[in-house]
Write a protein that holds these residues in place. Sequence first.
Motif, PDB file in Angstrom:
ATOM      1  N   ARG A 137      18.068  -0.185  -7.540  1.00  0.00           N
ATOM      2  CA  ARG A 137      16.640  -0.399  -7.788  1.00  0.00           C
ATOM      3  C   ARG A 137      15.825   0.581  -6.957  1.00  0.00           C
ATOM      4  NH1 ARG A 137      15.430  -6.429  -6.502  1.00  0.00           N
ATOM      5  NH2 ARG A 137      16.592  -5.861  -4.620  1.00  0.00           N
ATOM      6  N   SER A 138      14.638   0.905  -7.440  1.00  0.00           N
ATOM      7  CA  SER A 138      13.809   1.871  -6.728  1.00  0.00           C
ATOM      8  C   SER A 138      12.342   1.651  -7.063  1.00  0.00           C
ATOM      9  CB  SER A 138      14.222   3.301  -7.070  1.00  0.00           C
ATOM     10  OG  SER A 138      14.194   3.496  -8.467  1.00  0.00           O
ATOM     11  N   LEU A 139      11.492   2.148  -6.162  1.00  0.00           N
ATOM     12  CA  LEU A 139      10.045   2.019  -6.288  1.00  0.00           C
ATOM     13  C   LEU A 139       9.425   3.400  -6.087  1.00  0.00           C
ATOM     14  CD1 LEU A 139       7.258   0.572  -6.175  1.00  0.00           C
ATOM     15  CD2 LEU A 139       7.771  -0.016  -3.800  1.00  0.00           C
ATOM     16  N   HIS A 140       8.583   3.801  -7.004  1.00  0.00           N
ATOM     17  CA  HIS A 140       7.922   5.103  -6.927  1.00  0.00           C
ATOM     18  C   HIS A 140       6.427   4.898  -6.719  1.00  0.00           C
ATOM     19  CE1 HIS A 140       6.512   8.993  -9.101  1.00  0.00           C
ATOM     20  NE2 HIS A 140       6.710   9.239  -7.822  1.00  0.00           N
ATOM     21  N   LEU A 141       5.876   5.490  -5.663  1.00  0.00           N
ATOM     22  CA  LEU A 141       4.439   5.525  -5.432  1.00  0.00           C
ATOM     23  C   LEU A 141       3.937   6.901  -5.816  1.00  0.00           C
ATOM     24  CD1 LEU A 141       4.350   3.923  -1.859  1.00  0.00           C
ATOM     25  CD2 LEU A 141       4.181   2.756  -4.059  1.00  0.00           C
ATOM     26  N   HIS A 142       2.920   6.955  -6.657  1.00  0.00           N
ATOM     27  CA  HIS A 142       2.456   8.240  -7.190  1.00  0.00           C
ATOM     28  C   HIS A 142       0.938   8.302  -7.122  1.00  0.00           C
ATOM     29  CE1 HIS A 142       2.328  11.214 -10.838  1.00  0.00           C
ATOM     30  NE2 HIS A 142       1.822  11.727  -9.723  1.00  0.00           N
ATOM     31  N   ALA A 143       0.429   9.112  -6.183  1.00  0.00           N
ATOM     32  CA  ALA A 143      -1.005   9.363  -6.120  1.00  0.00           C
ATOM     33  C   ALA A 143      -1.365  10.402  -7.176  1.00  0.00           C
ATOM     34  CB  ALA A 143      -1.401   9.850  -4.733  1.00  0.00           C
ATOM     35  N   THR A 144      -2.198  10.027  -8.104  1.00  0.00           N
ATOM     36  CA  THR A 144      -2.496  10.904  -9.235  1.00  0.00           C
ATOM     37  C   THR A 144      -3.566  11.940  -8.922  1.00  0.00           C
ATOM     38  OG1 THR A 144      -4.056   9.213 -10.014  1.00  0.00           O
ATOM     39  CG2 THR A 144      -1.824   9.181 -10.945  1.00  0.00           C
ATOM     40  N   ASP A 145      -4.238  11.816  -7.764  1.00  0.00           N
ATOM     41  CA  ASP A 145      -5.331  12.725  -7.446  1.00  0.00           C
ATOM     42  C   ASP A 145      -5.023  13.681  -6.295  1.00  0.00           C
ATOM     43  OD1 ASP A 145      -5.256  10.616  -5.650  1.00  0.00           O
ATOM     44  OD2 ASP A 145      -7.431  10.549  -5.370  1.00  0.00           O
ATOM     45  N   VAL A 146      -3.821  13.587  -5.715  1.00  0.00           N
ATOM     46  CA  VAL A 146      -3.449  14.438  -4.586  1.00  0.00           C
ATOM     47  C   VAL A 146      -2.049  14.989  -4.840  1.00  0.00           C
ATOM     48  CG1 VAL A 146      -3.046  14.566  -2.100  1.00  0.00           C
ATOM     49  CG2 VAL A 146      -4.868  13.096  -2.992  1.00  0.00           C
ATOM     50  N   PRO A 147      -1.904  16.274  -5.085  1.00  0.00           N
ATOM     51  CA  PRO A 147      -0.579  16.846  -5.337  1.00  0.00           C
ATOM     52  C   PRO A 147       0.375  16.605  -4.165  1.00  0.00           C
ATOM     53  CG  PRO A 147      -2.297  18.410  -5.938  1.00  0.00           C
ATOM     54  CD  PRO A 147      -2.982  17.286  -5.231  1.00  0.00           C
ATOM     55  N   GLY A 148       1.587  16.168  -4.500  1.00  0.00           N
ATOM     56  CA  GLY A 148       2.617  15.961  -3.482  1.00  0.00           C
ATOM     57  C   GLY A 148       2.588  14.613  -2.795  1.00  0.00           C
ATOM     58  N   ALA A 149       1.578  13.808  -3.062  1.00  0.00           N
ATOM     59  CA  ALA A 149       1.493  12.485  -2.435  1.00  0.00           C
ATOM     60  C   ALA A 149       2.265  11.482  -3.289  1.00  0.00           C
ATOM     61  CB  ALA A 149       0.041  12.050  -2.254  1.00  0.00           C
ATOM     62  N   GLU A 150       3.585  11.552  -3.168  1.00  0.00           N
ATOM     63  CA  GLU A 150       4.486  10.675  -3.926  1.00  0.00           C
ATOM     64  C   GLU A 150       5.627  10.241  -3.013  1.00  0.00           C
ATOM     65  OE1 GLU A 150       5.355  11.667  -8.057  1.00  0.00           O
ATOM     66  OE2 GLU A 150       4.350  13.596  -7.722  1.00  0.00           O
ATOM     67  N   TRP A 151       6.088   9.030  -3.245  1.00  0.00           N
ATOM     68  CA  TRP A 151       7.172   8.476  -2.429  1.00  0.00           C
ATOM     69  C   TRP A 151       8.180   7.776  -3.333  1.00  0.00           C
ATOM     70  CZ3 TRP A 151       2.092   8.540  -1.400  1.00  0.00           C
ATOM     71  CH2 TRP A 151       1.662   9.016  -0.155  1.00  0.00           C
ATOM     72  N   LEU A 152       9.461   7.925  -3.009  1.00  0.00           N
ATOM     73  CA  LEU A 152      10.517   7.196  -3.706  1.00  0.00           C
ATOM     74  C   LEU A 152      11.222   6.308  -2.695  1.00  0.00           C
ATOM     75  CD1 LEU A 152      12.043   6.860  -6.439  1.00  0.00           C
ATOM     76  CD2 LEU A 152      13.746   8.434  -5.496  1.00  0.00           C
ATOM     77  N   ILE A 153      11.200   5.005  -2.941  1.00  0.00           N
ATOM     78  CA  ILE A 153      11.860   4.011  -2.092  1.00  0.00           C
ATOM     79  C   ILE A 153      13.067   3.496  -2.868  1.00  0.00           C
ATOM     80  CG2 ILE A 153      11.596   1.798  -0.907  1.00  0.00           C
ATOM     81  CD1 ILE A 153       8.514   2.363  -1.026  1.00  0.00           C
ATOM     82  N   GLU A 154      14.260   3.666  -2.278  1.00  0.00           N
ATOM     83  CA  GLU A 154      15.493   3.274  -2.963  1.00  0.00           C
ATOM     84  C   GLU A 154      16.179   2.146  -2.208  1.00  0.00           C
ATOM     85  OE1 GLU A 154      17.251   7.080  -5.143  1.00  0.00           O
ATOM     86  OE2 GLU A 154      16.953   7.471  -2.997  1.00  0.00           O
ATOM     87  N   PHE A 155      16.548   1.117  -2.927  1.00  0.00           N
ATOM     88  CA  PHE A 155      17.159  -0.063  -2.338  1.00  0.00           C
ATOM     89  C   PHE A 155      18.679   0.077  -2.377  1.00  0.00           C
ATOM     90  CE2 PHE A 155      13.014  -1.167  -3.848  1.00  0.00           C
ATOM     91  CZ  PHE A 155      12.504  -2.041  -2.902  1.00  0.00           C
ATOM     92  N   GLY A 156      19.276   0.335  -1.232  1.00  0.00           N
ATOM     93  CA  GLY A 156      20.719   0.419  -1.143  1.00  0.00           C
ATOM     94  C   GLY A 156      21.341  -0.942  -0.887  1.00  0.00           C
ATOM     95  N   GLU A 157      22.652  -0.996  -0.832  1.00  0.00           N
ATOM     96  CA  GLU A 157      23.332  -2.271  -0.620  1.00  0.00           C
ATOM     97  C   GLU A 157      23.088  -2.831   0.787  1.00  0.00           C
ATOM     98  OE1 GLU A 157      24.666  -4.125  -2.730  1.00  0.00           O
ATOM     99  OE2 GLU A 157      24.636  -2.736  -4.424  1.00  0.00           O
ATOM    100  N   LYS A 158      22.893  -1.948   1.766  1.00  0.00           N
ATOM    101  CA  LYS A 158      22.711  -2.405   3.147  1.00  0.00           C
ATOM    102  C   LYS A 158      21.282  -2.291   3.644  1.00  0.00           C
ATOM    103  CE  LYS A 158      27.445  -1.382   4.602  1.00  0.00           C
ATOM    104  NZ  LYS A 158      28.298  -0.658   5.588  1.00  0.00           N
ATOM    105  N   ASP A 159      20.509  -1.381   3.065  1.00  0.00           N
ATOM    106  CA  ASP A 159      19.142  -1.174   3.536  1.00  0.00           C
ATOM    107  C   ASP A 159      18.364  -0.420   2.461  1.00  0.00           C
ATOM    108  OD1 ASP A 159      20.129   1.401   3.624  1.00  0.00           O
ATOM    109  OD2 ASP A 159      20.223   1.520   5.805  1.00  0.00           O
ATOM    110  N   PHE A 160      17.148  -0.011   2.786  1.00  0.00           N
ATOM    111  CA  PHE A 160      16.407   0.841   1.873  1.00  0.00           C
ATOM    112  C   PHE A 160      16.161   2.184   2.548  1.00  0.00           C
ATOM    113  CE2 PHE A 160      12.842  -0.646   4.378  1.00  0.00           C
ATOM    114  CZ  PHE A 160      11.966   0.432   4.397  1.00  0.00           C
ATOM    115  N   THR A 161      15.985   3.203   1.746  1.00  0.00           N
ATOM    116  CA  THR A 161      15.634   4.524   2.249  1.00  0.00           C
ATOM    117  C   THR A 161      14.419   5.015   1.474  1.00  0.00           C
ATOM    118  OG1 THR A 161      17.144   5.599   0.692  1.00  0.00           O
ATOM    119  CG2 THR A 161      17.999   5.082   2.897  1.00  0.00           C
TER     120      THR A 161
END
Length: 259
Positions: free
Chosen positions: A182-206
């Motif tokens: 599973r994963s979560l993507h944050l995407h700022a549509t008004d600022v280039p490069g302001a994006e984050w990908l949060i990935e849920f691993g078996e032991k933690d998230f990165t």
Amino acid sequence: MSSLAHDRYCDEILFQTDALRAAVKGADLSARVPTCPDWSLRDLVVHVGGAHRWAGEIVRTRAAAGIPDEEVPDAEGPGGDDPGALDAWLAEGAAETVAALREAGPDTAVWTWAWERRSAFWARRMAHETVVHRADAALATGTVYEVVPDLAADTIDEWLQIVAFSQAEGDPEAAELRGGGRSLHLHATDVPGAEWLIEFGEKDFTWRRAHEKATVALRGPLTELMLAFNRRQKPDEGGLEVLGDRDLLDFWLDRSSFG
């Protein structure tokens, strides 16, 4: 590590404090704060000013251990109901804390509760503490709230670091932020490069800055994205859009709300 310069964080503590002061000027200080419903506006101001003084005392004394609240000079705010006295107290505390931070510079060894044991941590933490609580004041008083892009993005970066640190330290709510695939993507549509990908691993998230497809995405203006990520507004308010598994986004927001 901090992404902005130490002096910039110091500048922002002063700027954000002045903006907070402006937001509450003339307001009913007994009014409830919708995003912190246990607090009045006065409680909010005292919380921010007390946090400034606590961090400032840690840096000023080069503390090697945490300082109890009761040992921080004048941390409880002025007695009585004089708005002018409260305003002056808030401004004075921010100025004193910034003076201590500037004198120490970013690399002085001091106690913190987190992953970084130097004064730079407190400059960044107090800048973002003030940024987010200024949003509380603005939402309570109906005043305009804007944050410059690099500071708004850094607020998200810092909170991700705090949640990851809390998970590593065994916080029970943060510990639930796991589960492969599973994963979560944050995407700022008004600022280039302001994006984050949060990935849920078996032991933690990165997490990392990236533009990739995810289980759920939250898209919209950066300031609104930052407010939603800090649980100051709902994910479908302020021009934001949720795409994909809304339950996963709600799960993240619920489990990362301990701060």
